[in-house]
Every structure is written in C-alpha cells, then in structure tokens.
Design an enzyme around this catalytic site. Sequence first.
Site, short mmCIF file in Angstrom:
data_model
loop_
_atom_site.label_atom_id
_atom_site.label_comp_id
_atom_site.label_asym_id
_atom_site.label_seq_id
_atom_site.Cartn_x
_atom_site.Cartn_y
_atom_site.Cartn_z
N THR A 1 0.85 -1.20 0.00
CA THR A 1 0.00 0.00 0.00
C THR A 1 0.88 1.24 0.00
OG1 THR A 1 -1.94 1.04 1.01
CG2 THR A 1 -0.32 0.15 2.53
N ASN A 2 0.30 2.40 0.31
CA ASN A 2 1.08 3.64 0.35
C ASN A 2 0.58 4.50 1.50
OD1 ASN A 2 -1.15 5.43 -0.67
ND2 ASN A 2 -0.99 3.97 -2.35
N ARG A 3 1.08 5.73 1.61
CA ARG A 3 0.82 6.53 2.81
C ARG A 3 -0.48 7.34 2.75
NH1 ARG A 3 5.40 10.13 2.49
NH2 ARG A 3 4.17 11.37 3.94
N SER A 4 -1.29 7.17 1.74
CA SER A 4 -2.51 8.00 1.64
C SER A 4 -3.45 7.72 2.83
CB SER A 4 -3.24 7.71 0.33
OG SER A 4 -4.49 8.35 0.34
#
Length: 395
Positions: free
Chosen positions: A207-210
């Site tokens: 995933t990512n930091r959003s």
Amino acid sequence: MYEDKKIIVYVTGGIAAYKAATLVRALIKAGATVRVAMTRSAQAFITPLTFATLTKHAVLTDDWQADGTVPHIEWAQWADLHFVVPATANVLAKMANGIADDMVTTTLLAAVGDKVVAPAMNDHMWDHPATQRNLAQLAADGVLVIAPAVGFLAEGYEARGRLAEPEEIVAQADVRLLAKTGQLQGKRVVITAGGTQEKLDPVRYLTNRSSGKMGYALAQAAAEAGAEVTLITTVVRDAIFGVKVIEVQSAQMMYDAVLAAFEMADILIAAAAVSDFRPVDVADNKIKKNGNGGLTIELVQNPDILAAVGAAKRADQFVVGFAAETQDVANYAKDKLRKKNADLLIANDVSRADAGFEVDTNQVTLFTENEQVALPLASKLATAREIIAFIANKR
Ligand code: PMT
C-alpha cells in the site's frame, strides 16, 4: 455559518432534555440568536428558567400569558431554523402527522424555516415500526433527522437511542443546511480516497501513505455545495452527513466501483493513491521464510481507473485527477492531464512536509488545458472548497 441566524430550540420531555442547555449555549456561541419553546413534560426534567437565563428571552410554554400577540405564529415566522432537541417519539409522531395540540407542535406546524430533529428514546421505541414510519415521513417532508447514537441509556444498558452530542447536532445542521453553497446542487459526484491495498498473502499487502484526508475533505466540500456524493475509499474516517461511502481495498475493486458509479455521475474526482502494480499471485497461506534469505515478488500492472474513465466520459461529464509528484510538478501534471484525458489535473508537491500524504494541509496547483492556478497552502478542507468552487465554475 450560524452568524445572524434566528433559531428556536424546542425541548420535549425526555431525560436528555438537560443536554438541550448545552446545545443552546453552542448555538449562541456560534453567533445565533436563540429562543426556546418547551412542552409541559420537558419542564418536568429542566426548568424554563434555565433557558430564559441562557437566551435572555422568555420561554414559550403552554402557560404563555395572553399579551395581544399570537405567539405561535409570531415565533414561527421569526425563526430561520427550528431544532427539536431532544425529540421524543411522541413529538415525532405529531410532527409527521400534522398534529398541533400544544404550543410546541402548533408553532412547528406554522414554521416555514428548515427543521432539524434529534431524537432520543428507548431503543425499542426507536425500533418500533410506527416511529420508523414517522421518521421516514419527516425525512420525506424535508426535515433533517440526526439519528441517536449507540450508548449507555437511562435504562442502564447500551443500545441505540442516546441523543447525538450537541456539538454533533450543531455541526451536522451546519454542513447540511447552512454551509450549502448550492454550487453543485443536483450534481452527482464520485470521489476516490485512500491508498489501495494489494494483497500478498492473508496477512500482508502492498500500500502507500494515503490517509484519505484529501478525499474526505473533497467529499465534505462537495456535499456542502449541494451535490449527491459517493465516496469510494479504502479508509473509513468519520462519517460525513449525506455522503454515501463504498469501501474497497484493491485497485481492481476501486476500478469496478468507480466505473459502475460513474455511469450516472456528472463529476469524478480521483484523489486516491492507486497502486500501479499488484502481486501476480496471492498466497493462500502466510508466506514463510524459506531459509535462503530473499523473496522475489512478481508484479503485474493494475488497470488505470482515471484513464479508463477519461476514455469513457461523455461530453456532459467532468473528470478530475490528482498528481502526487516530487519533482518537475508542472510538466508531469500536464502530461497526466493529456494522457488520462482529464478535464482538470490537481498537482500536489509531495516533497513538501506540509502538503500531500497524511498531513492536514495541502498546497496544490490546478491545471486545465489552458490554465494553471496555484492555490495557497491551506487546510485540506479549505483547499477542497476552492477546488469544488473551481469545478462548479466549469460546469
Ligand atoms: O490521502 P491523503 O493522505 O490526504 O493524501 C492525499 C494525496 C496526496 C493521496 C492526494 O492529494 C493525491 O495526490 N492523490 C493522487 C496520488 C497518486 O497516486 O497520484 P498518481 O500520480 O500516481 O496518479 C495520478 C492520478 O491517476 C490520480 O488521480 C490517481 O487516483 C489516478 N490513478 C493512478 C493509478 C491508477 N492505476 N489508477 C488511477 O486512477
């Protein structure tokens, strides 16, 4: 948004009546002029003197002394907004059926301004089909119903029926009734939020930091502007009144949900950080160390949601993308605007500590085919309101 508003708070008879004093104070603090009307049974829980002291105005009750005026008409016409807090099952039933048999219900029947009801009652009374019928009728009549919360009831157990907190009642009525600019009235807006999760095995994903904050801020701003909003998101944050939330995890799930919703939509705003790749294989069981150190994961490309919508859009539909860039922001943004056939591309320089992922502020630049508009650093909500105003001007 309560400045200069004239509000009547109608207090009806339930144990939560004491919380109406907090509501009255909060409304006055927010800039409103407030008067209070009370049923006879409410006065068994809290006295008119409390409200007369807070509002510096006599309280309207069934004992109002004849003084040559017709009080229920004069009061009904004076107010812009009417809050029934707490609303008993009895007053809801009367309002839903146009019964006017005391000062409170007679004034409510004569009132033309917006009405808000915040019910509080025993959970069985709330669940009763008659109460639910009455609530549906009130909603159909345009009354804003602020549902009770689940909490500890006076009966001594946890259930739905507890009056929503006064601050929440004030905030919901603000967003739903007052802050509305009407700029997107009648428009259907689909917004994406959060970082997609691409499964590796039953316990891991890429995933990512959003955080979803930018998408949620846009959903709130679009709802304030009067739009019908569907938020397709991987993260669930505090509910926004009137916004429909569809929870998804992967890019493929987001793709399916967006394409289905976009068919009937006027505007798409793609604020989600979508993973460009996903693992080719999702392991059935937790991946174990195999003793020789490393692990190679093969990735395959995900569908590009924004590009698919850009390719499918009709002339009456408006498509907005975001670009999270760390360098050469303008060039990459303009390139994405063209490649994804978007009408507007919003670039945030995510190399800044106060913009982009996770933080509460953002600094964005808006690119259309011919324009470039840099907005100042501001909260994500303030930025979202500017973006919504910009989009509304293009429609
Ligand atoms: O959620 P927050 O913590 O508040 O952070 C907000 C944000 C930084 C995530 C947001 O403002 C933002 O910039 N979102 C887009 C981030 C991104 O992934 O940009 P991108 O350059 O990779 O993608 C460009 C556009 O294509 C985006 O609108 C994206 O939603 C879309 N896209 C990308 C890949 C893909 N497979 N499908 C897509 O639709």
